[in-house]
Each structure stands twice: as structure tokens, then as C-alpha cells.
Scaffold this active site. Structure first.
Site, short mmCIF file in Angstrom:
data_model
loop_
_atom_site.label_atom_id
_atom_site.label_comp_id
_atom_site.label_asym_id
_atom_site.label_seq_id
_atom_site.Cartn_x
_atom_site.Cartn_y
_atom_site.Cartn_z
N SER A 332 -24.63 -12.00 12.69
CA SER A 332 -25.52 -12.79 11.41
C SER A 332 -27.14 -12.38 10.81
CB SER A 332 -25.70 -14.33 11.61
OG SER A 332 -26.44 -14.67 12.36
N ASP A 333 -28.02 -11.98 9.90
CA ASP A 333 -29.28 -11.81 9.74
C ASP A 333 -29.80 -12.98 10.69
OD1 ASP A 333 -31.39 -10.39 8.95
OD2 ASP A 333 -31.12 -10.68 7.54
#
Length: 804
Positions: A332-333
Site C-alpha cells: 500500500s501507499d
């Protein structure tokens, strides 16, 4: 009985000699000939056997893992100075959550640019850094129960984000090279240095499209066209992964078009249609995943059509894994998981966000928080029956599969001595110089002012807020503490004592009230006027003025979107005052996004777009000004005349770029400015090129066949130069509205004066396909046109073919 007593005594003896004074197992004994006893049980398990297939090794290891160990493989530990407090392992680590392992450690011991807390003695020399990473890896192998190695990740979109690594131009500049082989070499450089320094996974390339030039992260992308980005991104991945490290794509997907170009927490709700999502924003990801097989993908913050990507089974599983065939692991960012609860409100609390992301297909939460904020909720969800153990097993196996394929279980350490030989070596330095030359785009050259004649140019004024600036040349998410050559220094290096070089800054890149001054202009202060007057006075005694304008690093980049693309501060007034002297003025632009340079484009005789040209940018610009380098770059983004035109980019639908006068049933208005300053694919040269002998074969083809295209390109000038040959196609009639023309091929070729080269292209059925009214990809029968030229608007030759 005596036999068994003897056997027990023997086992006790071996146990005794393999322990230290604290009663711990001698960890050196786990390193065997050709394998490592990670679980320290004295036998070669399937997962420890390098001859076994990856699938069996993953299954065997997974069968030995408990819930705690599996969930530890689903989170990132940010490195020293970000989350991790220790530069090297300490006894306290045995009490931390990573005592059961961790998926990856990000940006560790890198001395990240602009983040003083991360500065460390272990980032340089290179060998010391590699040794320090080895020490951490050794701790995880020896001190955790199963010894699962760590994946060390780092940023690398234009050179590895590590102290004194090789600094390349910003991605937007690399996009303007239109040189696939150059991007492949760039990938090799980044991958080699990643590997040598002990990292195993690098976050590159960015496959976002910059369709809105106000967006701050334009500088990190290759441009606005999906085909160009796919071709260049593919080469970067192939280069990186050929060096034995993983390439992680970002930011998947539709991330780069937040409403109004706004950034920060407004990264949401991109207004793009399903067809546009497929044809434009997903296109680079689909092609790069299918053709280059990256081992990593980063999921983005934003939603699309009400679906937050990081919590979307459609995006992470159905599209990415099942349709595109991605088989690496998805990270995930930062905050993307948390946003499911705090911003998108599709999760009822933070734990529900963990569940939603894992069920959607996310493998690893990456954020600037302690990893337990993700790991502990995941464990609790499983124990409470709210998350299936099969989901945890699936996610952990996807992570472990990448680690096995990277060779972490067979060769977990690197040779520190090699780091000093590999990182920023002579080959890397030479490449850095070459790529800084290739990124330059000649936008204007009235009456062939450039190249300047060294024998006749004896008095030079170099001015402008970026003339002696260094940091902007390399921008963010790249190497730190590297030697950067400014334009002023580059000119001095090139000319030596052969010319008198005067310098006057002239003005700052922005005034003290910016950005509010874009709404409320303020009178020029006496000090500002004094700076301009000083530059003008020196210009009067000069043969030529080199004005270096644009944006400094704090005016573009992540969370730095703009509402206006004009030159900021007093830069325009400085240019106008210099122009009024009657001296020839050459503008050099160093910036992170296209600028609305209407006045300079109309009045100044010469303009070079340099973007953020890399550490060697100053030398490259000097050589280009005086003709030792013939610029051959082409714009990977359209330069609009006004922010009022945005979105104004390529490709576009019929009529989307049309003006008002005389157009359509109500074409009598004169309220709009239309046309670009410079179109997509545009760029001049110090020489000229002729296109001829276009061949398209066969002229009639079935929907499943290829079309072969060739064209002759001749250098008709007197200088050696590069031309980017661009192939576009147009579908005359279709069942749905398609783009006016679409880029489907390009080659950068170098030609001596008078030399001709034949350039070949192949159009595949995928290249000319469309999504029909039912969103099915098909090749429709009909008439197509091949258009080849020097830009999207400068078409030199064209020819039709038919799909029967």
C-alpha cells in the site's frame, strides 16, 4: 541400552559445542554447504533446498509458520529515522513485534534527502552500508524462529535514494528522451546499485499519467501518453529486474488525476470514465505487468467510481492478478489502508480497514507507523473469526514467493567490497552525463541563434534564479549528497578562460507573498528592482544572455500542486527587461511541470527545456548551447497556453482541442484561447530531417494479423543529430468514439549529415483495437491511417490500410 546411552551422550556433546556461554545455539552452524538451516532444526527442509521449485518451498515454509509469523510478513517496517529507532540490531529487538520476522524494511540507512533524522554514518561509504544491511539481515535469519529473510526496499525513480548513488534526471525529463534503450540502461544502473548496497526491491517506475500539469507529481512521471509511458516503463522494469532485484510499480491506479489537480488529502475521486480508465490509465500497468513481469505493485490512495483502490477486490485481484497476470506482492501507499476508514469511510474502523484491504488482495501495509498497528488487528480479526485464515495464508504466500524468487533464501547477503566497485563507478558517471544530454528539448531557435559560436562569444551574462541552483536539478525520491553541476558551473567548466562570464541572479524564483501574489499582485520592492537592474546592466556589455528560469524544488513535487503555471515571482519582468536591452536572450527552463511561457515563446529567440536534468545537467546544457551536443529530446507533455485550457493533452477525442470561431452550429464566439504553445512530441534540432518511402504491408489485413510499417529518415542538415520518429494511427470510422490519433510506435535514431536510415514498426491487433459498446476489446473492420512524423502535429508522411 549402551548404544542408546552413547547416542544420547553424543547428541549432548554436539549440543554443548554448538552453544555459547549464554546457552544459545551457535548461529554460525546454520550456514551449510549450499543451503542455510533457517529454522535451525539440523535438517534440510524443502523450503531450505535451493533445488526445489518455488511453489513447494513456499508451501513447506507456510506449513511451519504460526499466525504471528504469517502476519509479520504482511507489514513494512520503515527504516532508521522514520519508524525504526536503531541503526543496527539491539537486544530490545527480541521484544519487538519483528521478533517473528517482517516483510520488508524500507529506506533503511539511506540518509534520505531532506530528512535529517534519517542521516546516518552507515549510508556511506557504500561498503559500510552493505555491511550494515548484512548485519540486519543476519539478525533476522539467526534470531527469529524460522529465519525468514527481509526484503529491503527503497525509492529509485531516478537513481537509488541513497547517499552518493548515481543521480539521473527526473522521470519527466527521461520521458522526453523517447529513448527505450536509454531507459533500459537507466534500469540497469538503478538495479545494480540497489543490489550492491544490500537492497532487494526498488520502487520504480511510476506509471501514472500526467494529464493535468498542475499536479505536483508531474515531475515523477514520464508524461501524458499511455503508450509512451508503457514503453519506457517496461524498459525500466526489465533493466532493474535483470540485476536480480524487484521492481515495484506505482501508483496503481488512476492516482494522478485528483479533482482540480489538487494534492495531499484531496487525492480522491478522479473524474474519468470506465473507457478512459481502461484505455488511458490502466494501459501502462496492463502492458508492463504482462510484458515485463514486475515483482511489485503499490496500490494508491484514491478511489475510482466509489471504489477505493486499496480496498477493491476488482482492482487488486480481478484486474491486476486475474486479468493482467501479476504474480508479485502488492504494497500500500502510505495511509492508503487507513484512508478506507478515515477518508473514504467504507470501513467502520481501522481494524475493518485492515480486513477490507487484505480481502481485496493487498499483501503488505506500508506506512510511517509501527508495523503492529496493522499486524495486531489482523491477528485479532482471525482469532475472532472475522478474517479467514485462508486469506492470511494467501497473502503471506504471495510475499514469500517473491522472496524465494529474489534468491533471499539462497543468497541473503551481499559482498560489501563489490558495493565500492559498483555504485557510481566510471560507467555510471558516463551514463549520467549521456542521459543528461538526451533529456534536453530545444523549444525555439529563431534564426539559428543556437548553437553559439565559441570563437565569437566572449562576453556572457548568466542570470536567473536557477542559474546557480543545484538541488532542483535532481529533485525528490533520488540520491542524496551528490555533486551537482549548476548551469553557471557548467558554463565555467566548458568555457574556462576563453570567455568572460558574468553572473547576476536577477531575482528569486518566487516573491515573498507567493502563491497569494498570483491572486493579489504586489508592487516590486526596491530590492527586487535592484536585482533586475544589476542583471540588465551586465547584459549591456554581454554578447549573449543565458537566463535560467523555472521552479525551485519547493514549488513542485508531492503535495505541491499549483493553481497557476506561469513563471513565478519577478522572472517574467526580468526576462522582459533583459529582452529590452536588444541582446539575444536564451532561456533555459529548469522545472517540474509544463509552464505557460507565452511571452518567452513569442519574443525570446531561443528556449531549451531542461526539466530537472540530473547531476550533470549544467555540463550537458553548456555543451548543448555551444553545439557539442545536438538536442534531440521531444516533449512528453503538451505545453498549454493557459490553465483555463486544462485538460489539454494527447491523445484527445475529436473536437476536444477545437477552437470556437467558425466551429459548429454556434461557432461565432471569441471568448477562448485555443491551441498549445508546444504540442505533444515536439522538439527541434540543430539539423533537419526528411521523411520518405513510407511502406505499409499488407494494405489489406484480417483482424488477427500484424501490419508492418517502414519509413526512410534522412538527415538533410550539416550536423549529426537525433530524430525521434513517431508513428500514430487513426481509425476513420468506428462503432464508438475513439481518440483522434494514437501513438503506437517511436524510435530515436542518430544520423550523420546526409545519412538515411530505414525505421521499422509493427502494428499488432492490440495496437489498433478498441473497446466496443459492451466494453469488449475488438479489432473492427474498416479503413485506418498510418501517420509518421516529428511530433503529434508535425506529420510528414501518411498512408492507409484496411482491416477486412
Amino acid at each position: 541400552m549402551k548404544y542408546f546411552k552413547s547416542l544420547l551422550l553424543l547428541q549432548f556433546f554436539f549440543l554443548f559445542v554448538s552453544t555459547n556461554s549464554q546457552g544459545q545455539i551457535d548461529k554460525s552452524s546454520i550456514y551449510k554447504d549450499g543451503w542455510i538451516d533457517f529454522n535451525k532444526n539440523g535438517k534440510k527442509d524443502i523450503f531450505e533446498d535451493p533445488s526445489q521449485p518455488v511453489e513447494k518451498r513456499v508451501a513447506d515454509l507456510l506449513s511451519q509458520m504460526n499466525l504471528d509469523e504469517k502476519t509479520c510478513q504482511l507489514a513494512t517496517l520503515y527504516g532508521y529515522g522514520r519508524v525504526l529507532k536503531d541503526e543496527q540490531p539491539t537486544p530490545e529487538w527480541k521484544n519487538r513485534i519483528w521478533k517473528d520476522g517482517i516483510c520488508n524494511i524500507d529506506e533503511d540507512l539511506a540518509s534520505c534527502n531532506g530528512r535529517a533524522k534519517t542521516f546516518t554514518k552507515y549510508s556511506f561509504p557504500y561498503s559500510r552500508h552493505a555491511e550494515a544491511i548484512n548485519t540486519i539481515q543476519k539478525w533476522f535469519i539467526e534470531e527469529t524462529r524460522l529465519g525468514i529473510p527481509v526484503d529491503f526496499t527503497d525509492e529509485g525513480i531516478h537513481g537509488l535514494e541513497n547517499e552518493k548513488a548515481t543521480a539521473l534526471p527526473a522521470p519527466i525529463a527521461m520521458g522526453c528522451t523517447w529513448d527505450k534503450n536509454l531507459l533500459l540502461k537507466a534500469g540497469h544502473v538503478v538495479g545494480r546499485e540497489t543490489k550492491a548496497l544490500g537492497y532487494t526491491n526498488v520502487y520504480t517506475p511510476i506509471l501514472d499519467l500526467s494529464r493535468d500539469p498542475r499536479w505536483g507529481r508531474v515531475v515523477e512521471t514520464y508524461g501524458e501518453d499511455p503508450f509512451l509511458i508503457a514503453e519506457l516503463g517496461k524498459q525500466m522494469v526489465l533493466g532493474v529486474q535483470s540485476e536480480g532485484v524487484a521492481s515495484t510499480l506505482k501508483h496503481y491506479c488512476a492516482y494522478s488525476v485528483p479533482i482540480g489537480g489538487r494534492d495531499g488529502n484531496a487525492r480522491t475521486d478522479p473524474h474519468i470514465t470506465p473507457r478512459e480508465l481502461r484505455d488511458i490509465y490502466l494501459y501502462p500497468y496492463e502492458r508492463v505487468v504482462k510484458e515485463a513481469h514486475p515483482l511489485g505493485v503499490m496500490s494508491s490512495y484514491n478511489d475510482w467510481n466509489g471504489m477505493p483502490v486499496t480496498g477493491s477486490y476488482y482492482f487488486l485481484t480481478e484486474l491486476l492478478r486475474q486479468e493482467f497476470g501479476f504474480d508479485g506482492y502488492i504494497v500500500s501507499d502510505s495511509d492508503a489502508v487507513e484512508f478506507l476508514f478515515t477518508k473514504h469511510h467504507v470501513a467502520k474502523d481501522s481494524a475493518d480497514a485492515v480486513r477490507l484491504s487484505l480481502e481485496a488482495g493487498l499483501d503488505v501495509r506500508t506506512n510511517f507507523e509501527q508495523p503492529e498497528t496493522f499486524i495486531l488487528p489482523a491477528r485479532k480479526l482471525v482469532k475472532n473469526g472475522l478474517l479467514g485464515m485462508n486469506i492470511i495464508d494467501k497473502r503471506a504466500s504471495e510475499v514469500l514467493s517473491v522472496k524465494f524468487r529474489l534468491g533471499l533464501f539462497d543468497h541473503p547477503f551481499v559482498d560489501p567490497k563489490k558495493a565500492d566497485q559498483v555504485v557510481f563507478n566510471d560507467d555510471a558517471k558516463a551514463f549520467s552525463k549521456q542521459i543528461s544530454k538526451e533529456v534536453l528539448v530545444l523549444l525555439k531557435n529563431e534564426n539559428n541563434l543556437l548553437p553559439l559560436d565559441k570563437s565569437k562569444t566572449k562576453n556572457i551574462l548568466i542570470t536567473g534564479p536557477l542559474a546557480d541552483d543545484r538541488q532542483t536539478s535532481i529533485s525528490r525520491y533520488g540520491p542524496y549528497n551528490v555533486k551537482i553541476v549548476s548551469v553557471l558551473e557548467g558554463l565555467k567548466n566548458y568555457l574556462g578562460s576563453t570567455a568572460n562570464i558574468q553572473y547576476a541572479k536577477g531575482c528569486e524564483s518566487y516573491d515573498k507573498n507567493w502563491p497569494e501574489s498570483e491572486l493579489f499582485p504586489s508592487p516590486m520592492t526596491p530590492d527586487e528592482q535592484k536585482g533586475i537592474d544589476e542583471a540588465v546592466e551586465k547584459a549591456k556589455s554581454s554578447d549573449v544572455v543565458i537566463a535560467v528560469m523555472g521552479e525551485t524544488e519547493d514549488q513542485f513535487g508531492e503535495s505541491r500542486s499549483r493553481t497557476n503555471l506561469d513563471l513565478t515571482g519577478r522572472q517574467l519582468q526580468l526576462l522582459q527587461a533583459l529582452y529590452a536591452t536588444g541582446k539575444p536572450v536564451v532561456a533555459i527552463l529548469i522545472n517540474g511541470q509544463p509552464l505557460t511561457i507565452n511571452w518567452p515563446a513569442r519574443y525570446l529567440p531561443a528556449i531549451i527545456e531542461a526539466w530537472c536534468p540530473g547531476a550533470e545537467g549544467g555540463n550537458a546544457i553548456a555543451e548543448t548551447l555551444f553545439g557539442d551536443n545536438n538536442p534531440g529530446g521531444k516533449l512528453s507533455m503538451t505545453f498549454p497556453k493557459s490553465v483555463g485550457q486544462i485538460e489539454y493533452c494527447f491523445p484527445f477525442k475529436p473536437g476536444a482541442h477545437a477552437g470556437q470561431p467558425g466551429d459548429g452550429p454556434n461557432g461565432f464566439g471569441k471568448t477562448n484561447i485555443f491551441g498549445a504553445i508546444y504540442p505533444f512530441g515536439y522538439g527541434l534540432s540543430y539539423t533537419t530531417f526528411k521523411y520518405s518511402n513510407l511502406l505499409v504491408s499488407p494494405e489489406k489485413q484480417t483482424p488477427t494479423g500484424n501490419i508492418e510499417v517502414s519509413v526512410d529518415v534522412t538527415n538533410t542538415g550539416k550536423r549529426k543529430g537525433d530524430e525521434v520518429v513517431q508513428l500514430y494511427f487513426k481509425q476513420k470510422t468506428s462503432s464508438v468514439t475513439v481518440y483522434e490519433t494514437q501513438l503506437r510506435g517511436f524510435e530515436r535514431v542518430t544520423l550523420e549529415p546526409g545519412e538515411t536510415k530505414k525505421v521499422h514498426f509493427t502494428l499488432t491487433p492490440r495496437d489498433i483495437s478498441l473497446l466496443d459498446k459492451d466494453m469488449k476489446r475488438v479489432v473492427e473492420p474498416g479503413i485506418f491511417e498510418v501517420l509518421i512524423g516529428s511530433s503529434s502535429e508535425d506529420i510528414r508522411v501518411r498512408k492507409q490500410f484496411e482491416i477486412e
